[in-house]
Design a protein around this motif. Structure first.
Motif, mmCIF file in Angstrom:
data_model
loop_
_atom_site.group_PDB
_atom_site.id
_atom_site.type_symbol
_atom_site.label_atom_id
_atom_site.label_comp_id
_atom_site.label_asym_id
_atom_site.label_seq_id
_atom_site.Cartn_x
_atom_site.Cartn_y
_atom_site.Cartn_z
ATOM 1 N N ARG A 29 36.347 -8.470 19.102
ATOM 2 C CA ARG A 29 34.940 -8.244 18.771
ATOM 3 C C ARG A 29 34.547 -9.125 17.582
ATOM 4 O O ARG A 29 35.216 -9.093 16.543
ATOM 5 C CB ARG A 29 34.687 -6.772 18.439
ATOM 6 N N ILE A 30 33.487 -9.886 17.755
ATOM 7 C CA ILE A 30 32.955 -10.732 16.691
ATOM 8 C C ILE A 30 31.806 -9.988 16.023
ATOM 9 O O ILE A 30 30.824 -9.627 16.671
ATOM 10 C CB ILE A 30 32.447 -12.084 17.243
ATOM 11 N N HIS A 31 31.933 -9.723 14.728
ATOM 12 C CA HIS A 31 30.920 -8.951 14.006
ATOM 13 C C HIS A 31 29.909 -9.834 13.282
ATOM 14 O O HIS A 31 28.760 -9.434 13.077
ATOM 15 C CB HIS A 31 31.600 -8.023 12.993
ATOM 16 N N ARG A 32 30.329 -11.010 12.912
ATOM 17 C CA ARG A 32 29.451 -11.910 12.159
ATOM 18 C C ARG A 32 29.952 -13.331 12.344
ATOM 19 O O ARG A 32 31.144 -13.558 12.548
ATOM 20 C CB ARG A 32 29.430 -11.537 10.672
ATOM 21 N N ALA A 33 29.041 -14.305 12.274
ATOM 22 C CA ALA A 33 29.425 -15.718 12.390
ATOM 23 C C ALA A 33 28.407 -16.565 11.641
ATOM 24 O O ALA A 33 27.238 -16.187 11.525
ATOM 25 C CB ALA A 33 29.504 -16.142 13.849
ATOM 26 N N THR A 34 28.860 -17.712 11.144
ATOM 27 C CA THR A 34 28.005 -18.625 10.382
ATOM 28 C C THR A 34 27.955 -19.971 11.079
ATOM 29 O O THR A 34 29.001 -20.513 11.464
ATOM 30 C CB THR A 34 28.563 -18.814 8.960
ATOM 31 N N PRO A 35 26.770 -20.557 11.259
ATOM 32 C CA PRO A 35 26.684 -21.886 11.879
ATOM 33 C C PRO A 35 27.518 -22.906 11.105
ATOM 34 O O PRO A 35 27.625 -22.848 9.882
ATOM 35 C CB PRO A 35 25.189 -22.220 11.793
ATOM 36 N N TRP A 36 28.067 -23.854 11.850
ATOM 37 C CA TRP A 36 28.820 -24.936 11.228
ATOM 38 C C TRP A 36 28.317 -26.262 11.765
ATOM 39 O O TRP A 36 27.288 -26.758 11.303
ATOM 40 C CB TRP A 36 30.316 -24.745 11.449
ATOM 41 N N LEU A 37 28.949 -26.837 12.780
ATOM 42 C CA LEU A 37 28.552 -28.143 13.299
ATOM 43 C C LEU A 37 27.881 -28.019 14.665
ATOM 44 O O LEU A 37 28.130 -27.077 15.407
ATOM 45 C CB LEU A 37 29.768 -29.070 13.422
ATOM 46 N N THR A 38 27.041 -29.013 14.968
ATOM 47 C CA THR A 38 26.375 -29.102 16.262
ATOM 48 C C THR A 38 26.645 -30.486 16.828
ATOM 49 O O THR A 38 26.394 -31.491 16.166
ATOM 50 C CB THR A 38 24.855 -28.888 16.118
ATOM 51 N N LYS A 39 27.154 -30.540 18.053
ATOM 52 C CA LYS A 39 27.479 -31.822 18.669
ATOM 53 C C LYS A 39 26.980 -31.851 20.111
ATOM 54 O O LYS A 39 26.872 -30.813 20.761
ATOM 55 C CB LYS A 39 28.993 -32.061 18.649
ATOM 56 N N ILE A 40 26.679 -33.052 20.599
ATOM 57 C CA ILE A 40 26.358 -33.256 22.009
ATOM 58 C C ILE A 40 27.420 -34.167 22.590
ATOM 59 O O ILE A 40 27.684 -35.251 22.061
ATOM 60 C CB ILE A 40 24.949 -33.845 22.198
ATOM 61 N N LEU A 56 30.417 -22.093 15.518
ATOM 62 C CA LEU A 56 30.166 -21.040 14.544
ATOM 63 C C LEU A 56 31.482 -20.626 13.912
ATOM 64 O O LEU A 56 32.484 -20.437 14.609
ATOM 65 C CB LEU A 56 29.513 -19.826 15.210
ATOM 66 N N ARG A 57 31.493 -20.485 12.598
ATOM 67 C CA ARG A 57 32.699 -20.082 11.874
ATOM 68 C C ARG A 57 32.746 -18.557 11.756
ATOM 69 O O ARG A 57 31.746 -17.913 11.442
ATOM 70 C CB ARG A 57 32.737 -20.712 10.486
ATOM 71 N N THR A 76 19.336 -26.325 9.178
ATOM 72 C CA THR A 76 18.772 -25.452 10.210
ATOM 73 C C THR A 76 18.673 -26.184 11.547
ATOM 74 O O THR A 76 18.899 -25.607 12.610
ATOM 75 C CB THR A 76 17.393 -24.937 9.785
ATOM 76 N N GLN A 77 18.357 -27.475 11.505
ATOM 77 C CA GLN A 77 18.280 -28.276 12.719
ATOM 78 C C GLN A 77 19.665 -28.527 13.317
ATOM 79 O O GLN A 77 19.790 -28.767 14.520
ATOM 80 C CB GLN A 77 17.605 -29.614 12.423
ATOM 81 N N ALA A 92 22.356 -22.054 -8.065
ATOM 82 C CA ALA A 92 22.184 -20.608 -8.105
ATOM 83 C C ALA A 92 21.061 -20.150 -7.179
ATOM 84 O O ALA A 92 21.140 -19.097 -6.548
ATOM 85 C CB ALA A 92 21.896 -20.161 -9.539
ATOM 86 N N GLN A 93 20.022 -20.962 -7.077
ATOM 87 C CA GLN A 93 18.868 -20.600 -6.253
ATOM 88 C C GLN A 93 19.114 -20.798 -4.763
ATOM 89 O O GLN A 93 18.656 -20.021 -3.926
ATOM 90 C CB GLN A 93 17.652 -21.421 -6.691
ATOM 91 N N TYR A 94 19.849 -21.855 -4.385
ATOM 92 C CA TYR A 94 19.948 -22.243 -2.976
ATOM 93 C C TYR A 94 21.328 -22.050 -2.353
ATOM 94 O O TYR A 94 21.457 -22.194 -1.130
ATOM 95 C CB TYR A 94 19.560 -23.717 -2.820
ATOM 96 N N ARG A 95 22.324 -21.754 -3.129
ATOM 97 C CA ARG A 95 23.699 -21.692 -2.622
ATOM 98 C C ARG A 95 23.829 -20.838 -1.357
ATOM 99 O O ARG A 95 24.337 -21.301 -0.326
ATOM 100 C CB ARG A 95 24.621 -21.139 -3.711
ATOM 101 N N SER A 96 23.386 -19.592 -1.431
ATOM 102 C CA SER A 96 23.539 -18.672 -0.294
ATOM 103 C C SER A 96 22.786 -19.180 0.932
ATOM 104 O O SER A 96 23.290 -19.100 2.065
ATOM 105 C CB SER A 96 23.060 -17.270 -0.669
ATOM 106 N N ARG A 97 21.618 -19.720 0.718
ATOM 107 C CA ARG A 97 20.808 -20.215 1.829
ATOM 108 C C ARG A 97 21.469 -21.408 2.505
ATOM 109 O O ARG A 97 21.523 -21.489 3.735
ATOM 110 C CB ARG A 97 19.424 -20.584 1.308
ATOM 111 N N TRP A 98 21.979 -22.348 1.720
ATOM 112 C CA TRP A 98 22.640 -23.522 2.292
ATOM 113 C C TRP A 98 23.879 -23.113 3.083
ATOM 114 O O TRP A 98 24.090 -23.586 4.196
ATOM 115 C CB TRP A 98 23.043 -24.490 1.186
ATOM 116 N N LEU A 99 24.694 -22.246 2.515
ATOM 117 C CA LEU A 99 25.918 -21.840 3.196
ATOM 118 C C LEU A 99 25.621 -21.068 4.470
ATOM 119 O O LEU A 99 26.284 -21.264 5.497
ATOM 120 C CB LEU A 99 26.796 -21.013 2.248
ATOM 121 N N ALA A 100 24.619 -20.208 4.441
ATOM 122 C CA ALA A 100 24.263 -19.437 5.627
ATOM 123 C C ALA A 100 23.732 -20.328 6.743
ATOM 124 O O ALA A 100 23.868 -20.014 7.929
ATOM 125 C CB ALA A 100 23.228 -18.374 5.277
ATOM 126 N N ALA A 101 23.140 -21.479 6.372
ATOM 127 C CA ALA A 101 22.579 -22.393 7.365
ATOM 128 C C ALA A 101 23.600 -23.378 7.911
ATOM 129 O O ALA A 101 23.309 -24.090 8.868
ATOM 130 C CB ALA A 101 21.404 -23.161 6.766
#
Length: 267
Positions: free
Chosen positions: A67-78, A91-92, A227-228, A244-253
């Motif tokens: 069961r996967i409870h949570r995942a964070t985006p990582w790389l996108t490839k075609i 997703l990590r 995000t893209q 301090a302001q953007y760390r969590s947002r960048w990592l979550a994206a």
């Protein structure tokens, strides 16, 4: 992919699942599927009514019984296969973000592997470049002017500015404006430094991109780029107030890592 290409574009998710030792889960493709017997990061097709995360949960439950409870985006490839163009979103999943006992529910094999020391083969073609990316630590310290350091399962990981590099240095950091695509024969890993969105398309041949952020406008541009989707590890370097302001947002994206850069003045 050209307008006249008859191959469909298929959306696929794959999970980079870690255990408590920091090893990554790989599994073999079962009989009856393209590339049967090849090793990959497990996952599968995103159905029309699914989110990427829901597809990841379903695929891991169906294939490996966890069961996967949570995942964070990582790389996108075609990647272009003979039968289709595949849009791959990786997703990590950290060790505490999944539960259950692994089961080979489709008759496949599975194995925990160290980044930088994978022992299974053959590897699915689209996943080959990921092996090198996974060896890049997600926690980094140091200074862009002297050296950036971290640690992975193989030990110390050190990146040195190109102008300070000695013959034994194999991971090099160079300003994208100075690089110009020139070969660096001694480098096993090239990290390119950028400062603006306009530079992003020019650095897709790098192994890692370091984006140096000095102001909120650039910080927002980094968040939008993540995000893209990014196709290679992106390390964001920023002065402590912006970090301090953007760390969590960048990592979550999907940022691979963030680095405190006290040599850049925040505006």
């Amino acid at each position: 992919m050209t307008p006249n290409d008859p191959r469909p574009l298929v959306r696929v998710v794959a999970g980079i699942v870690l255990n408590e030792n920091g090893d990554y889960l790989l599994s073999s493709r079962p009989e009856g599927k393209p590339y049967a017997g090849y090793w990959e990061f497990a996952g599968g097709k995103v159905e029309a009514d699914e989110s990427e995360f829901a597809a990841l949960q379903r695929e891991f439950a169906e294939e490996l019984g966890i069961r996967i409870h949570r995942a964070t985006p990582w790389l996108t490839k075609i990647h272009a296969y003979e039968h289709a163009h595949v849009h791959l979103r990786f997703l990590r999943v950290a060790a505490h973000e999944w539960s259950g006992e692994l089961q080979a529910k489709e008759g496949q094999q599975w194995s925990w592997q160290k980044a930088g020391d994978f022992t299974v083969s053959p590897m699915l073609p689209a996943n080959g470049p990921l092996l090198k990316s996974l060896s890049v630590p997600t926690v980094l310290t140091g200074r862009l002017k002297t050296a950036v350091c971290g640690e992975n399962r193989m030990g110390e990981y050190r990146v040195v500015p190109y102008h300070l590099a000695e013959p034994h240095h194999r991971r090099l950091l160079i300003d994208a404006a100075e690089w110009g695509g020139k070969p660096l024969p001694q480098a096993e890993s090239i990290w390119l430094l950028i400062r603006s969105p306009e530079e992003w398309p020019q650095v897709q041949d790098a192994d890692v991109v370091v984006w140096q952020v000095a102001d909120p406008q650039t910080a927002e541009a980094v968040a939008a780029r993540l995000t893209q989707g990014v196709s290679l590890p992106l390390v964001v370097a920023a002065p402590p107030p912006l970090l301090a302001q953007y760390r969590s947002r960048w990592l979550a994206a999907g940022a691979h890592a963030v680095l405190a850069d006290e040599e850049t003045e925040a505006v």
